[in-house]
Design an enzyme around this catalytic site. Structure first.
Site, PDB file in Angstrom:
ATOM      1  CE1 TYR A   1     -29.112 -56.955  27.045  1.00 22.66           C
ATOM      2  CE2 TYR A   1     -27.231 -56.346  27.418  1.00 22.66           C
ATOM      3  CZ  TYR A   1     -28.411 -57.651  27.697  1.00 22.66           C
ATOM      4  OH  TYR A   1     -28.475 -58.220  29.012  1.00 22.66           O
TER       5      TYR A   1
ATOM      6  CE  LYS B   1     -27.312 -59.697  25.720  1.00 21.62           C
ATOM      7  NZ  LYS B   1     -28.474 -60.726  26.794  1.00 21.62           N
TER       8      LYS B   1
END
Ligand code: HMN
Length: 291
Positions: free
Chosen positions: A135, A163
């Site tokens: 992330y 992400k």
């Protein structure tokens, strides 16, 4: 639609900051039954995860898995600057709850060196039978990963993608080009169209809790080669997102969900409760864009 759409799941909180289980289940159901998203990103920024205690994080992962079952793809964000907590959460969601994919925010605050960041990710996935999505959200963490950093992280076969919540489209293009087999899920909803054009595999975002229909229509138009239609939808979407950001991001998304009959609850302190003016503006946003 070959590209996947994930809602970054909100958590419904009671006024005293405890989790509103009924409301949280309703948000999950709304995403599955009304939004028809492909998946949910649980325990991210939108879930207000970084303000929560370990037991509360676990409870939310449990409620979501119990409500969603195997209806949609679930990604559990377990990252924390307490590496032991991240490992404990990874073990819990995978072994006790059956999540198949985890994600972890880049460790933040202490300016960790890249070898420390790599150690963190390898440790989190080491003992669990699950894949991990990095992330990356430099605007909130202050941590920017370079192309070579990603290459080193991706050497671990259990680290299957990123992400990517970042407006650096040069780096995004380089990543797509260099790692055609890694998953890139884009996290800045207001820039979805340029990201689609660079070949991302899908998107994860907060506004899809209320605006999934437009996002899906945009992706479909893009995949059909109808760029003008995709752009028109992005313009309309960005009028909505500008209005949401101008009124308070998570508070307003929760108020909009309430207009849709979902008990989305409050945000957690120190985020403030919605003022009467915010409520009025949210109703206007709902009537203008979402009714
Ligand atoms: C998550 O971790 O919950 C999200 O996926 C974060 C996501 O990238 C959102 N970013 C933040 O909330 C900081 C976006 O969906 C964002 O809310 C949206 O693009 C509006 O700016």
């Amino acid at each position: 639609m070959t590209k996947k759409l994930y809602s970054a799941l909100l958590t419904s909180f009671n006024a005293d900051g405890t989790v509103n289980e009924k409301g949280t289940r309703e948000i999950v159901r709304h995403n599955i039954d009304v939004n028809h998203v492909d998946g949910l990103y649980v325990g991210g920024s939108t879930g207000e995860n970084f303000m929560l205690q370990t037991a509360t994080k676990k409870r939310i992962f449990e409620i979501v898995k119990d409500e969603a079952g195997d209806d949609v793809d679930l990604i559990a964000q377990v990252g924390s600057i307490d590496l032991q907590e991240a490992k404990e959460l990874a073990n819990y969601v995978v072994n006790d709850l059956g999540y198949k994919t985890i994600s972890a925010v880049t460790p933040f605050y202490y300016n960790f060196s890249f070898p420390e960041i790599k150690y963190y990710y390898d440790e989190i996935v080491k003992d669990v039978n699950a894949n991990l999505i990095v992330y990356s959200i430099p605007a909130l963490t202050g941590v920017s990963l370079s192309l070579d950093n990603f290459a080193k992280l991706f050497e671990n076969p259990k680290i299957i993608g990123v992400k990517y919540t970042n407006a650096d489209f040069f780096l995004l293009e380089r990543l797509r080009n260099r790692f055609p087999d890694k998953k890139i899920l884009f996290g800045t909803d207001e820039m979805l169209l340029p990201a689609l054009s660079l070949g991302v595999d899908g998107a994860i975002g907060s506004t899809y809790n209320v605006n999934a229909a437009r996002a899906k229509a945009e992706i479909e138009a893009f995949e059909a080669g109808n760029m003008q239609k995709a752009l028109d939808i992005q313009h309309e979407t960005n009028d909505l997102i500008s209005a949401i950001l101008g009124n308070g991001l998570y508070q307003t998304i929760k108020l909009l969900l309430q207009d849709m009959g979902v008990e989305a609850g409050y945000t957690k302190e120190p985020m403030h409760k919605p003022t009467p003016e915010m409520k009025t503006t949210a109703s206007e946003i709902y009537a203008k864009f979402l009714k």
